[in-house]
Write an enzyme that holds these catalytic residues in place. Structure first.
Site, PDB file in Angstrom:
ATOM      1  N   CYS A   1      11.948 -23.197  -4.788  1.00  0.00           N
ATOM      2  CA  CYS A   1      11.833 -22.141  -5.797  1.00  0.00           C
ATOM      3  C   CYS A   1      11.443 -20.819  -5.143  1.00  0.00           C
ATOM      4  CB  CYS A   1      10.783 -22.539  -6.824  1.00  0.00           C
ATOM      5  SG  CYS A   1      10.325 -21.191  -7.926  1.00  0.00           S
TER       6      CYS A   1
ATOM      7  N   CYS B   1       7.692 -19.675  -6.448  1.00  0.00           N
ATOM      8  CA  CYS B   1       6.465 -20.429  -6.197  1.00  0.00           C
ATOM      9  C   CYS B   1       5.649 -19.758  -5.085  1.00  0.00           C
ATOM     10  CB  CYS B   1       6.805 -21.871  -5.805  1.00  0.00           C
ATOM     11  SG  CYS B   1       7.049 -22.972  -7.213  1.00  0.00           S
TER      12      CYS B   1
ATOM     13  N   HIS C   1       4.878 -24.076 -11.256  1.00  0.00           N
ATOM     14  CA  HIS C   1       6.317 -24.066 -11.474  1.00  0.00           C
ATOM     15  C   HIS C   1       6.679 -24.657 -12.843  1.00  0.00           C
ATOM     16  CE1 HIS C   1      10.479 -24.016 -10.019  1.00  0.00           C
ATOM     17  NE2 HIS C   1      10.638 -25.200 -10.574  1.00  0.00           N
TER      18      HIS C   1
ATOM     19  N   ASN D   1      13.582 -13.723 -20.124  1.00  0.00           N
ATOM     20  CA  ASN D   1      14.699 -14.606 -20.464  1.00  0.00           C
ATOM     21  C   ASN D   1      14.219 -16.002 -20.217  1.00  0.00           C
ATOM     22  OD1 ASN D   1      16.689 -12.678 -21.009  1.00  0.00           O
ATOM     23  ND2 ASN D   1      17.097 -12.442 -18.819  1.00  0.00           N
TER      24      ASN D   1
ATOM     25  N   SER E   1      17.529 -17.590 -14.482  1.00  0.00           N
ATOM     26  CA  SER E   1      18.014 -18.133 -13.222  1.00  0.00           C
ATOM     27  C   SER E   1      17.101 -19.208 -12.633  1.00  0.00           C
ATOM     28  CB  SER E   1      18.166 -16.985 -12.226  1.00  0.00           C
ATOM     29  OG  SER E   1      16.929 -16.312 -12.058  1.00  0.00           O
TER      30      SER E   1
ATOM     31  N   HIS F   1      10.836 -21.512 -13.133  1.00  0.00           N
ATOM     32  CA  HIS F   1       9.480 -21.015 -12.867  1.00  0.00           C
ATOM     33  C   HIS F   1       9.164 -19.901 -13.877  1.00  0.00           C
ATOM     34  CE1 HIS F   1       6.118 -20.652  -9.892  1.00  0.00           C
ATOM     35  NE2 HIS F   1       5.891 -19.662 -10.729  1.00  0.00           N
TER      36      HIS F   1
ATOM     37  N   HIS G   1       8.586 -16.784 -15.622  1.00  0.00           N
ATOM     38  CA  HIS G   1       8.605 -15.404 -15.145  1.00  0.00           C
ATOM     39  C   HIS G   1       9.275 -14.487 -16.147  1.00  0.00           C
ATOM     40  CE1 HIS G   1      12.649 -16.812 -14.145  1.00  0.00           C
ATOM     41  NE2 HIS G   1      13.034 -15.541 -14.117  1.00  0.00           N
TER      42      HIS G   1
ATOM     43  N   GLN H   1      10.707 -10.073 -16.550  1.00  0.00           N
ATOM     44  CA  GLN H   1      11.202  -8.935 -15.784  1.00  0.00           C
ATOM     45  C   GLN H   1      10.758  -7.628 -16.421  1.00  0.00           C
ATOM     46  OE1 GLN H   1      15.250  -8.671 -14.404  1.00  0.00           O
ATOM     47  NE2 GLN H   1      15.700 -10.749 -15.082  1.00  0.00           N
TER      48      GLN H   1
ATOM     49  N   GLU I   1      15.325   2.605 -32.426  1.00  0.00           N
ATOM     50  CA  GLU I   1      14.029   2.431 -33.091  1.00  0.00           C
ATOM     51  C   GLU I   1      13.240   3.729 -33.125  1.00  0.00           C
ATOM     52  OE1 GLU I   1      11.901  -0.799 -31.326  1.00  0.00           O
ATOM     53  OE2 GLU I   1      13.236  -2.305 -32.182  1.00  0.00           O
TER      54      GLU I   1
ATOM     55  N   HIS J   1       9.866  -8.496 -29.910  1.00  0.00           N
ATOM     56  CA  HIS J   1      10.947  -9.253 -30.552  1.00  0.00           C
ATOM     57  C   HIS J   1      11.160 -10.567 -29.821  1.00  0.00           C
ATOM     58  CE1 HIS J   1      12.502  -5.783 -32.840  1.00  0.00           C
ATOM     59  NE2 HIS J   1      12.279  -5.068 -31.751  1.00  0.00           N
TER      60      HIS J   1
HETATM   61  P1  H2U Z   1      16.012 -13.971 -14.545  1.00  0.00           P
HETATM   62  O1  H2U Z   1      15.697 -15.408 -14.364  1.00  0.00           O
HETATM   63  O2  H2U Z   1      15.567 -13.444 -15.904  1.00  0.00           O
HETATM   64  O3  H2U Z   1      17.428 -13.640 -14.191  1.00  0.00           O
HETATM   65  O4  H2U Z   1      15.078 -13.164 -13.504  1.00  0.00           O
HETATM   66  C1  H2U Z   1      15.033 -13.448 -12.147  1.00  0.00           C
HETATM   67  C2  H2U Z   1      15.113 -12.170 -11.362  1.00  0.00           C
HETATM   68  O5  H2U Z   1      14.561 -12.413 -10.070  1.00  0.00           O
HETATM   69  C3  H2U Z   1      16.516 -11.653 -11.173  1.00  0.00           C
HETATM   70  O6  H2U Z   1      16.629 -10.368 -11.715  1.00  0.00           O
HETATM   71  C4  H2U Z   1      15.284 -11.688  -9.105  1.00  0.00           C
HETATM   72  C5  H2U Z   1      16.702 -11.639  -9.645  1.00  0.00           C
HETATM   73  O7  H2U Z   1      17.347 -10.470  -9.212  1.00  0.00           O
HETATM   74  N1  H2U Z   1      15.133 -12.344  -7.815  1.00  0.00           N
HETATM   75  C6  H2U Z   1      14.485 -11.701  -6.779  1.00  0.00           C
HETATM   76  O8  H2U Z   1      14.077 -10.549  -6.930  1.00  0.00           O
HETATM   77  N2  H2U Z   1      14.278 -12.347  -5.585  1.00  0.00           N
HETATM   78  C7  H2U Z   1      14.736 -13.599  -5.327  1.00  0.00           C
HETATM   79  O9  H2U Z   1      14.480 -14.134  -4.268  1.00  0.00           O
HETATM   80  C8  H2U Z   1      15.584 -14.298  -6.311  1.00  0.00           C
HETATM   81  C9  H2U Z   1      15.655 -13.686  -7.678  1.00  0.00           C
HETATM   82 ZN    ZN Z   2       8.440 -22.296  -8.837  1.00  0.00          ZN
END
Ligand code: H2U
Ligand code: ZN
Length: 352
Positions: free
Chosen positions: A52, A55, A115, A155, A163, A166, A168, A170, A184, A300
């Site tokens: 991951c 992590c 994780h 997300n 993606s 774990h 997280h 943004q 709005e 939201h």
């Molecule tokens: P999402 O799971 O919401 O896509 O967010 C993960 C974000 O993490 C994604 O925008 C970033 C991706 O660009 N990322 C990194 O910055 N470094 C990494 O090593 C993998 C993913």
């Molecule tokens: Zn992880």
């Protein structure tokens, strides 16, 4: 005044925050609720995953190593969609090809070193640390002269394009106020100019009187299925006190925000006994240096699931070409969410 029979008459409801309309046809969905309970009792996720990229201690895709963080951790996205150093260029060819450059900063926020723990599975004290990080990031990014909006979001689940499991979220912070908060801003400004009070403050008062669409509440926040909800289990989390910025929150409000997030996300997971996918995010006031007395802090939740853990609502056909539409009424969805327990199903299963 004649009233609309929401369950019998196809109707349109106005999203007062965006000014757009949603079509509601409850009759299409009059059969009894068949939301299946798909028990995935003990999802077997490891506490730590060596593959991951979020992590603690692991190397990310860009080659940078994460620290051995023990609570939360934020870093600049290795694949940022926006960059802080972009020359300002405006393009307009005959009013037909119109474009402009956009500056911004993208960040990734790890909610926990674990994780396997999503927000509803974390202690409220830990979620409070996530709230504190959101406040800090909003303050730090928003203080930069070229950042006029700080969009914080999560997300959750593969279905929403997340993606990595774990936990997280943004942040995309940028020069222009993005389309959704811009709508709005217009709507809240009209209302504030006309009534001298915030649109969401007055809306909340009405919802608290009617009670039909309330899902949960605590001392400082209320969650409703908004009257104009589009997604089946869409909710709106609103502060009781009208304020606009993350940085306006009192200490008690920050703890209350952590508490209410735990409550609503737990109820979500308990609908189908799965980790409920969604895109969720905050709409705080812009950071453009204006006062923004019209802005009312809110969040939201947009979950895509409709009838079971696998049946997703698609925004296609008529909805892409005509209008947003929903089948189950906001009132039915609120009732269902109200009935769900505040104890996470995994915890309930463990206790049996
Ligand atoms: P999402 O799971 O919401 O896509 O967010 C993960 C974000 O993490 C994604 O925008 C970033 C991706 O660009 N990322 C990194 O910055 N470094 C990494 O090593 C993998 C993913
Ligand atoms: Zn992880």
């Amino acid at each position: 005044m004649m009233s609309i029979n929401f369950n019998e008459q196809p109707h349109r409801r106005r999203n007062i925050l965006t000014g757009e309309w949603v079509q509601v046809s409850a009759k299409r969905n009059q059969r009894p609720w068949q939301g299946q309970q798909e028990d995935i009792a003990f999802p077997d996720k490891p506490k730590y995953d060596e593959t991951c990229y979020l992590c603690p201690g692991n190397e990310r895709a860009g080659g940078v190593k994460n620290p051995e963080y023990s609570t939360t951790f934020a870093f600049t996205n290795d694949f940022s969609a926006l960059l802080p150093e972009t020359d300002s260029v405006e393009m307009n060819e005959k009013d037909l090809l119109v474009a402009s450059t956009e500056k911004g900063i993208c960040r990734v926020i790890c909610f926990s070193p674990r994780h396997d723990k999503t927000l509803p599975e974390m202690e409220v004290d830990h979620i409070r640390k996530v709230v504190d990080l959101w406040v800090d990031e909003y303050h730090e990014l928003g203080s930069k002269p070229f950042i006029n909006y700080v969009q914080i979001f999560e997300n959750k689940g593969e279905m929403m394009g997340c993606s990595n499991p774990h936990p997280h979220g943004q942040i995309w912070a940028q020069e222009t106020i993005p389309e959704e908060p811009a709508k709005e801003l217009r709507q809240q400004s009209y209302y504030y100019q006309k009534h001298g009070t915030t649109l969401l403050g007055d809306y909340l008062e009405l919802e608290l009187e009617e009670k039909d669409r309330i899902v949960t509440q605590n001392d400082h926040f209320v969650v409703v299925v908004p009257f104009w909800a589009f997604w089946p289990f869409e909710t709106l989390l609103v502060s009781r006190r009208p304020f606009g910025r993350f940085t306006d929150m009192t200490d008690d409000e920050k703890s209350s925000l952590a508490d209410i997030i735990k409550k609503i996300t737990t109820k979500y997971d308990n609908i189908f006994n799965i980790s409920f996918p969604y895109s969720a995010g905050f709409h705080p006031a812009p950071t453009d240096g204006e006062e923004h007395p019209e802005w009312h802090f809110h969040m939201h939740f947009y979950p895509p699931l409709l009838r079971s853990a696998t049946v997703k609502k698609f925004r296609v056909g008529y909805e892409m070409l005509g209008n947003s539409q929903r089948d189950i009424t906001a009132e039915t969805a609120a009732e269902l969410l109200r009935q769900k327990s505040y104890t996470h199903y995994i915890e309930t299963n463990h206790n049996h």
